[in-house]
Each structure stands twice: as C-alpha cells, then as structure tokens.
Design a protein around this motif. Sequence first.
Motif, PDB file in Angstrom:
ATOM      1  N   GLY A 111       0.823  -1.201   0.000  1.00 44.41           N
ATOM      2  CA  GLY A 111       0.000   0.000   0.000  1.00 44.41           C
ATOM      3  C   GLY A 111       0.855   1.248   0.000  1.00 44.41           C
ATOM      4  N   ALA A 112       0.227   2.373  -0.238  1.00 42.64           N
ATOM      5  CA  ALA A 112       0.927   3.654  -0.212  1.00 42.64           C
ATOM      6  C   ALA A 112       1.343   3.985   1.217  1.00 42.64           C
ATOM      7  CB  ALA A 112       0.029   4.761  -0.772  1.00 42.64           C
ATOM      8  N   ARG A 113       2.517   4.606   1.353  1.00 41.78           N
ATOM      9  CA  ARG A 113       2.992   5.041   2.665  1.00 41.78           C
ATOM     10  C   ARG A 113       3.256   6.532   2.616  1.00 41.78           C
ATOM     11  NH1 ARG A 113       5.172   1.287   6.184  1.00 41.78           N
ATOM     12  NH2 ARG A 113       5.457   3.084   7.558  1.00 41.78           N
ATOM     13  N   ASP A 163       3.532   9.223  -2.216  1.00 44.24           N
ATOM     14  CA  ASP A 163       3.400   7.858  -2.723  1.00 44.24           C
ATOM     15  C   ASP A 163       1.967   7.691  -3.228  1.00 44.24           C
ATOM     16  OD1 ASP A 163       3.558   5.201  -3.299  1.00 44.24           O
ATOM     17  OD2 ASP A 163       3.953   4.520  -1.257  1.00 44.24           O
ATOM     18  N   VAL A 164       1.792   7.821  -4.548  1.00 43.27           N
ATOM     19  CA  VAL A 164       0.456   7.752  -5.145  1.00 43.27           C
ATOM     20  C   VAL A 164       0.328   6.587  -6.115  1.00 43.27           C
ATOM     21  CG1 VAL A 164      -0.020  10.215  -4.892  1.00 43.27           C
ATOM     22  CG2 VAL A 164       1.142   9.381  -6.956  1.00 43.27           C
ATOM     23  N   GLY A 165       1.321   5.695  -6.162  1.00 39.51           N
ATOM     24  CA  GLY A 165       1.287   4.615  -7.132  1.00 39.51           C
ATOM     25  C   GLY A 165       1.844   5.073  -8.457  1.00 39.51           C
ATOM     26  N   GLN A 166       1.171   4.708  -9.552  1.00 41.10           N
ATOM     27  CA  GLN A 166       1.641   5.028 -10.901  1.00 41.10           C
ATOM     28  C   GLN A 166       1.191   6.425 -11.283  1.00 41.10           C
ATOM     29  OE1 GLN A 166       3.672   2.985 -12.602  1.00 41.10           O
ATOM     30  NE2 GLN A 166       3.889   4.519 -14.199  1.00 41.10           N
ATOM     31  N   ALA A 194       6.413   5.554  -9.220  1.00 38.23           N
ATOM     32  CA  ALA A 194       5.819   4.467 -10.002  1.00 38.23           C
ATOM     33  C   ALA A 194       5.243   3.443  -9.041  1.00 38.23           C
ATOM     34  CB  ALA A 194       6.850   3.811 -10.920  1.00 38.23           C
ATOM     35  N   ALA A 195       4.294   2.655  -9.543  1.00 41.44           N
ATOM     36  CA  ALA A 195       3.619   1.662  -8.707  1.00 41.44           C
ATOM     37  C   ALA A 195       4.519   0.455  -8.469  1.00 41.44           C
ATOM     38  CB  ALA A 195       2.320   1.222  -9.370  1.00 41.44           C
ATOM     39  N   TYR A 196       4.273  -0.245  -7.361  1.00 36.00           N
ATOM     40  CA  TYR A 196       4.966  -1.505  -7.107  1.00 36.00           C
ATOM     41  C   TYR A 196       4.550  -2.522  -8.166  1.00 36.00           C
ATOM     42  CZ  TYR A 196       6.206  -5.921  -4.880  1.00 36.00           C
ATOM     43  OH  TYR A 196       6.725  -7.168  -4.625  1.00 36.00           O
ATOM     44  N   ARG A 197       5.524  -3.183  -8.772  1.00 33.52           N
ATOM     45  CA  ARG A 197       5.298  -4.123  -9.857  1.00 33.52           C
ATOM     46  C   ARG A 197       4.446  -3.471 -10.953  1.00 33.52           C
ATOM     47  NH1 ARG A 197       7.110  -9.028  -9.313  1.00 33.52           N
ATOM     48  NH2 ARG A 197       5.803  -9.685 -11.067  1.00 33.52           N
ATOM     49  N   SER A 198       4.868  -2.261 -11.339  1.00 33.54           N
ATOM     50  CA  SER A 198       4.158  -1.513 -12.375  1.00 33.54           C
ATOM     51  C   SER A 198       3.990  -2.354 -13.634  1.00 33.54           C
ATOM     52  CB  SER A 198       4.935  -0.237 -12.711  1.00 33.54           C
ATOM     53  OG  SER A 198       4.527   0.301 -13.950  1.00 33.54           O
ATOM     54  N   ARG A 199       2.777  -2.359 -14.179  1.00 36.16           N
ATOM     55  CA  ARG A 199       2.543  -3.130 -15.397  1.00 36.16           C
ATOM     56  C   ARG A 199       3.288  -2.533 -16.580  1.00 36.16           C
ATOM     57  NH1 ARG A 199      -2.582  -0.397 -14.694  1.00 36.16           N
ATOM     58  NH2 ARG A 199      -3.094   0.994 -16.429  1.00 36.16           N
ATOM     59  N   PHE A 200       3.785  -1.289 -16.429  1.00 38.03           N
ATOM     60  CA  PHE A 200       4.588  -0.680 -17.476  1.00 38.03           C
ATOM     61  C   PHE A 200       6.074  -0.969 -17.302  1.00 38.03           C
ATOM     62  CE2 PHE A 200       0.869   2.100 -16.793  1.00 38.03           C
ATOM     63  CZ  PHE A 200       0.266   1.970 -18.038  1.00 38.03           C
ATOM     64  N   GLY A 201       6.433  -1.634 -16.211  1.00 34.39           N
ATOM     65  CA  GLY A 201       7.847  -1.939 -15.994  1.00 34.39           C
ATOM     66  C   GLY A 201       8.683  -0.753 -15.563  1.00 34.39           C
ATOM     67  N   HIS A 202       8.053   0.278 -14.980  1.00 36.41           N
ATOM     68  CA  HIS A 202       8.806   1.456 -14.534  1.00 36.41           C
ATOM     69  C   HIS A 202       9.429   1.227 -13.155  1.00 36.41           C
ATOM     70  CE1 HIS A 202       5.965   4.110 -17.201  1.00 36.41           C
ATOM     71  NE2 HIS A 202       6.901   3.512 -17.916  1.00 36.41           N
ATOM     72  N   PRO A 203      10.646   1.702 -12.948  1.00 39.47           N
ATOM     73  CA  PRO A 203      11.554   2.270 -13.947  1.00 39.47           C
ATOM     74  C   PRO A 203      12.206   1.161 -14.783  1.00 39.47           C
ATOM     75  CG  PRO A 203      12.644   2.216 -11.826  1.00 39.47           C
ATOM     76  CD  PRO A 203      11.230   1.733 -11.586  1.00 39.47           C
ATOM     77  N   ALA A 204      12.470   1.459 -16.038  1.00 34.85           N
ATOM     78  CA  ALA A 204      13.053   0.470 -16.941  1.00 34.85           C
ATOM     79  C   ALA A 204      14.448   0.077 -16.458  1.00 34.85           C
ATOM     80  CB  ALA A 204      13.121   1.037 -18.357  1.00 34.85           C
ATOM     81  N   ALA A 221       7.940   2.976  -4.649  1.00 38.95           N
ATOM     82  CA  ALA A 221       7.471   1.652  -4.252  1.00 38.95           C
ATOM     83  C   ALA A 221       8.292   1.098  -3.098  1.00 38.95           C
ATOM     84  CB  ALA A 221       7.539   0.695  -5.444  1.00 38.95           C
ATOM     85  N   ARG A 222       9.550   1.513  -2.960  1.00 36.72           N
ATOM     86  CA  ARG A 222      10.410   1.038  -1.875  1.00 36.72           C
ATOM     87  C   ARG A 222      10.586   2.069  -0.773  1.00 36.72           C
ATOM     88  NH1 ARG A 222      11.462  -1.243  -6.460  1.00 36.72           N
ATOM     89  NH2 ARG A 222      12.144  -3.410  -6.553  1.00 36.72           N
ATOM     90  N   CYS A 223      10.380   3.329  -1.104  1.00 38.96           N
ATOM     91  CA  CYS A 223      10.616   4.416  -0.155  1.00 38.96           C
ATOM     92  C   CYS A 223       9.331   4.902   0.500  1.00 38.96           C
ATOM     93  CB  CYS A 223      11.309   5.561  -0.893  1.00 38.96           C
ATOM     94  SG  CYS A 223      11.529   7.095   0.027  1.00 38.96           S
ATOM     95  N   GLY A 224       8.200   4.800  -0.211  1.00 40.86           N
ATOM     96  CA  GLY A 224       7.010   5.515   0.207  1.00 40.86           C
ATOM     97  C   GLY A 224       7.186   6.979  -0.154  1.00 40.86           C
ATOM     98  N   ALA A 225       6.552   7.854   0.580  1.00 45.05           N
ATOM     99  CA  ALA A 225       6.728   9.286   0.339  1.00 45.05           C
ATOM    100  C   ALA A 225       8.178   9.665   0.611  1.00 45.05           C
ATOM    101  CB  ALA A 225       5.788  10.094   1.227  1.00 45.05           C
ATOM    102  N   ALA A 226       8.763  10.460  -0.303  1.00 41.32           N
ATOM    103  CA  ALA A 226      10.167  10.866  -0.183  1.00 41.32           C
ATOM    104  C   ALA A 226      10.240  12.333   0.218  1.00 41.32           C
ATOM    105  CB  ALA A 226      10.897  10.631  -1.501  1.00 41.32           C
TER     106      ALA A 226
END
Length: 826
Positions: free
Chosen positions: A191-193, A569-572, A765-775, A793-798
């Motif tokens: 989830g978003a943090r 942290d808003v996802g994609q 970018a979202a966790y396990r983004s369906r777009f593969g971001h970041p490449a 996705a690993r940091c939450g809000a920065a």
Amino acid sequence: MAAPTASAPTPRVEPAPAWHAGGWQGLLLGAIAGAALQLRQPLLWHGLAYAALCVPAVALAWGAGRLRSERLRGAALVVVAALAVFALTGLRATGFAAQALAPALEGQDIEVTGIVAAMPQPIEAGLRLRLAVESARLAGEPVRLPPLIDLGWYRGLLQEAPDLVQLQRQPQPVRAGERWRMTVRLKAPHGARNPQGFDYELWLWEQGVQATGYVRAGPRDAPPQRLAATGHHPVEQARQAVRDAIIGRLAPDLLDERAVRVAGVVAALVTGDQRAIDRADWEVFRATGVAHLMSISGLHITLFAWLAAAVARWLWRRSQRLCLAVPAPSAALVCGVLLAALYALFSGWGVPAQRTVLMLASVALLRLAGRRWPWPQVWLLACAVVVVPDPWALLQPGFWLSFVAVAVLFATDSGADSARPTGARGRFASLLREQWVVTLALAPLGLLLFGQVSVVGLVANLLAIPWVTLVVTPLAFAGVLWAPLWQAAGWGVQGLAGVLQWMATWPWATLSVPAAPLWAGAAGVAGGVLLALRLPWQLRWLGLPLLLPVLLWQNPRPGVGQFELLAADVGQGNAVLVRTATHTLLYDTGPRYSRVSDAGARVLVPLLRALGERVDVLMLSHRDSDHTGGAAAVRALYPDALLTGSIDGDPALQALGAALPCLQGQRWQWDGVAFEVLHPLPVDLEEAARPVRSNALSCVLRIAAADGVAALLPGDIEAAQEQALVARAAPLAADVLLLPHHGSKTSSSAPFLDAVQPRTALVQAAYRSRFGHPAPEVVERLRGRGIAVVESARCGAAHWSSAQPRQVRCERDENPRYWAHQPPAR
C-alpha cells in the motif's frame, strides 16, 4: 396469568480483597503494555527468541507468589504479564509471517482452487472477492500460497503491459461458500505510505490476507470455473443473501444513483458491509460526526444487547420454574451477550464488533461472579480482553475512540441510583449531557487521529443517534422478516441524509488543524477529559491551556531562501509538494484509480490537511490521467489556488476553471527561492493542434534555492524534448531530479542526465508496475553515473530539502514495522 417472579435469594456481592484486585490490575496493565511493546518492533525476532521469554516469565511468576510486599508483588505481575503477552504476540506474528507469498510467485500465472470466504464486493470494474486457498499449481506443479488471498475480477479491457491489451470475460455471479478454480496473478500486499496516511498493509495483516491480485480471464486463459456450492461460511452466505435482497428491493434500477446510495446505507446497517456506502455519503457522515452510526458499531451492538436482555428478562419472568432455577437478571445478562455476539457475527465480525462483544462479555462475567470492581479495573479488564486476542487493535483509531469515550463516561457518572434521571425530559437531559461530555473529551483525540473534528457533531448526533438506533436500524432488521419494511428504513435514511447534507454545508461545520505530534495530542486529550470531569470549574478550566498545543500546532517550514519537496506515494503517477517559507506549490495530483477513487481524495487531501498546507499554485504538467486524476479533489479543497499547466483540450480538466498555460520563460520568486518554467515553448502549443502526444507538452519546472541548490520536475517529457532542452542550453543542472516519465525507457537519455548531473533521482511508479517502470536500462544508466535512485514503491513518500541536498528521507524507513512490505532490491 403471568407466573409470579421467583424470590430466589440474591447472592451477596462483596468487593474483591485488595490484594486480589491489585493482582488483577497488575496483570491487566502488563498484558496491555506487553502487546504495545511488541507492536513497536521494526523487525520480528526468530520464534525461538519469543519462546525463550516464557522461561523468565514463569520464574518471575513463581517468585511473585512468594513476595510479601503487595507493591512488589503487583510490580512483578506487571512484568510477568508483559513478558507473556509480548512473547505470545511475537510468536503469532512470526507464524503468520511464515505463510507469506513467496517472492518467486509474484506475477506468475497460478491455477488456484479455493472457497469464496466472504461475500463478494461489487466494484465499478467487476468484483472483489476473498478466497480461502485449498490448492495451487504453477505450470502443473503444486505450490504453497497463503491461506487467504484477495482478488479482483475485472470486466472489459484490462491493460497488462504497454503493448498488450486483453479483453476480459464478464465476471460471473459469485456467492460466498462456493468452490472455484481460476487462474490468478498475485503480489505481496503493498500500500501507499504517506505521512498520516492509511496503513493498508496493516489492515490486510489484521484481516489475515497475505496476497492480493486479479483473476486472469482473457481469451487465452482458462475460464474461471465454479466447481460446487458448499456448506462453508454459512454466515457469509446469509449476509450476502440479505444484502442482495436489500439492493434488489430498494434499487431495482442500478442506474438510479440515489436509490443505490440509500440501499447501500440500509445494507450496511443490517450486514455491516461498509463498502456499500457511497464515498460522497461517507464524506457527509464524517463532516457531521455520525459516521460511527452508519454501519454496525459498538453503539448498535450495545443497544441490541440491552434490548435483547430486556426481552429475555420479561419472558423469563413469565415462568416461575425458570426463575427458581436461574434468577431472571442473570439469565437476561447471558441472553443479551449471546444474542449480541450472534448479531456481531452476522454483521461480519469486524474489529469494532469483536471489541464490543468482548467488553460486554467481560462486564457480564464480573456481575455473574459477584465481583464489584472499581470502574478503572473494569475498564482495564475490557481493554486487556480486547488487546490480548487482537494486539493490533491498539493501532486502530476506533480502539482509542471507544475506550476513551467509555472511560470518560465512567469517570463522569455520578454512580448514585437516586441521581438517575427519570421521565422523558430527564432522559433527554442525560443523553444531552453524555453526548456533550463525549464530544468535548474526544474532540482533541479526533484532531490527533484524523486532523479534523466535526463542530456540528453534537447537534447531528443528538438527532441521528435516536433516529438511527431506534427507528432506522430496527426497521432495517425487521425487513429481514418482512421485506416492505426495508422501504420504510430507506425513507428514514433519505430524510436523515437530507438534514445531514444541509448541516455539512454550515460555515465551520468541521475544524481542521495540522497533525500534531503525540505529546501535543496527549496533552489535548488530557485537557478535554479534564474539562469533562465532574470537578469544580476552577480545576476544569485548567484543561484549556492543555488544548492549545494541538489546536495551534504548525509544522516547521523551510527557512527563507530554502525549499522542500515531498514526493507523495500515489502509485503510478506524479504528485510533488513544493514548500517554501510561506508558499506552497503542488506539481501534479496523481492518478485516478477508478470512477469513485483517485489520488486526490485518498492521498493528497488528507496529506495537505495533515500538514496544514494552503496551496498557492496547482501546476498540472500535462493532460495524462496519472498526473491529473486527483485534480478535482484538490481543486475543491483549494478553489483559490492559481491553476496552470498544459491541459487545454481536456473537457474534464477545463471544468476545474481557467488555467494559465505554462510556457518557457515564466519566472517568479517566493521567499528567496526562484521558480522557472523551461518547457514547452510557445511554438509547441501552436503545433499542438496537430496530433501530438501530450507527454511532449509537459511543463518542466526548475526550482533553485538562494544558495544554488536546485530541483528539476520534468513531467513526462521524452528523449526528443530532452534533446531539445539540451540543444538550447536550458539551465538543467539540479541536485535532485524527478525522473521523466516515471523512468520509462523512452526518457532519461544519456545527454539529458549529463546535463542535469543530479545526485538523486526520484521515481514515482507503482509496485510491480505493469509498465515496468523504472526500466532496467534507465536504472543502469543512472547507477553508472553514481546517481542514487529512490523509488516510491520502496521508499514511500520521499522528503528532500535544499538545506540537506544529499539526504532523502523515506517514509517507510522513518517508521518501520514488521508487517510492512519490503520489496526486494533490484
């Protein structure tokens, strides 16, 4: 003729001996403290470490029994209970964590057979369902999955990759208790943090869910197959049948939005299905302080228990034989608690329902045992009985609201039977006083937990509590026996909703303040309680100064000439808050998740309220929905903010009001901080009449502190725009870079990175983004230049500040907890 009431001898009720009561008090305090300490652990220990704690606990318990000093014995019992509950909670957590989804199974097509464990939830795009897994296979080989998984079964178009769009089969009707076989793709709960944000991962942990995903139902997938209807989960089957019957009765035309909303409230009152209530209605209920009434709450269950006990007592007294066997008050007490437990079970056995039933059962057992404990010990007993089986309840706002309210009512109760009000006028005065006391005491706690409190809540609750509990809810439940009564309940909901909507429009209907630190919130709660207690006013007025920290708290701001970024942290999608000493700019507003959900309402509005921000400029970099999805919610909160960006041509965005186009050369200064738009050029907007990707028109904003430390926010520009910026020698150098296009392989070209030379690259970018971001190639390009990559996705809000340009603070690292998902490193 009714049988006479039996005059069975009433057992003499004596207070417990002081040493006995003190011993229980120590055990109860220790149990609560042990659970609270274990929840503070950032990481779980090995299970053997928790088991080893039982040895000193047993030894200390044996030694406590040999102590003569009452104080020493009480202190020892506190430590014994704390060690025992700490170890028990840790063992439960390690056992549960061991069942987590294996990382190697994320994103794989897995054939799952399982039973629908809860009534499915209709959503805009299909269904959400909870599956109890019986077996699972990957490429024909058995694999182990968590016992419970949450799935979305979507209809229509499902975009899984940038170049792959599959047509989903229409979800079939699904009922609780059915056995299904389906192909699914899963991932760990994530989830978003964000600061003061909802902890989705903790919520799933408490629900026992350790994987989420979706049903694969495209043309190339094996279709989901219903195998059988089973007898599993009969309560959920009954709940679903009643919920569907209410919706079918009150909203036969699902296109009638008003009827659907009324049916959702009635269904929530009967079955506890809170997700049936429309989001707009929730906003009104929260603004007027009556949200606790619009689903199965502790108040409903307590009232139900009282009514059930009254009916049971009246019936029991009709039989002389029954009264001789068991006194009517005792029988009524047992019947009330048992029937309340059945009511809570039918309502979904949610955490508030469990908490209320356990509290009622504890008080009932004390009465049946003839114990007359002081109210603080009864209160501690109820707390411990809730916390020991569900330690994570301590992290739920509802726990603290419930128990603080009960404690205040206990403390302000006169306790004298002669002082009890009689007659309608006396009982109304009592209700008014109790509501006033609870409102006064809980207002600071509401500000601490939610950052806002309903000013009209006292008046709204005086109207809504008797109307909902004595009229609407009984009619809704009676409709289970005679369906036409649901219509009467719906009329009751409609009438109340109209009044509440009117009250929500009153000036200052709600009070919002920045989220204060814990010490200020605790002082405010103490001040509210002190004002509510039955004390001389000379003492009660001392509570007013204690309220000031929580009411007047302001979050620290950057100094003059400095600025801060908060990448939410808003996802994609993109959403970056820029703060100077006295001004605020919001760059993009994140994505739209569905027709009824977006990053503005779910993330940004709560975040901005918690920080106490006033947005001066709302800049929407371009038209894409992952950048503008939350704009309407933010605009509604700040209608006077200057709107700017490349959003021409989008009717939905034009409804936000007149927008100033962002153009290269626009400059301004706030508090010694320089803002400059580097792209697009005026000619780019003139050429936009031709077919052009909106990414190419993204606003590129550079922000520079007085000492030259800078940040670059480039939206979704791609390699062509990057090359143009480099070619015209735009001032691109920056210490922190919001990675263009979320790290897409079409952006972040080598010449652009060499021109910017950032120390840090932020990726939203979202966790396990369906777009593969970041490449992967972009990440490699960044690391090859020594640029630190910070992914939401690993940091939450920065959090980043120009005063400390080498440091990025991650929300997930600031307050780590063992139930929080830690994505594997790249």
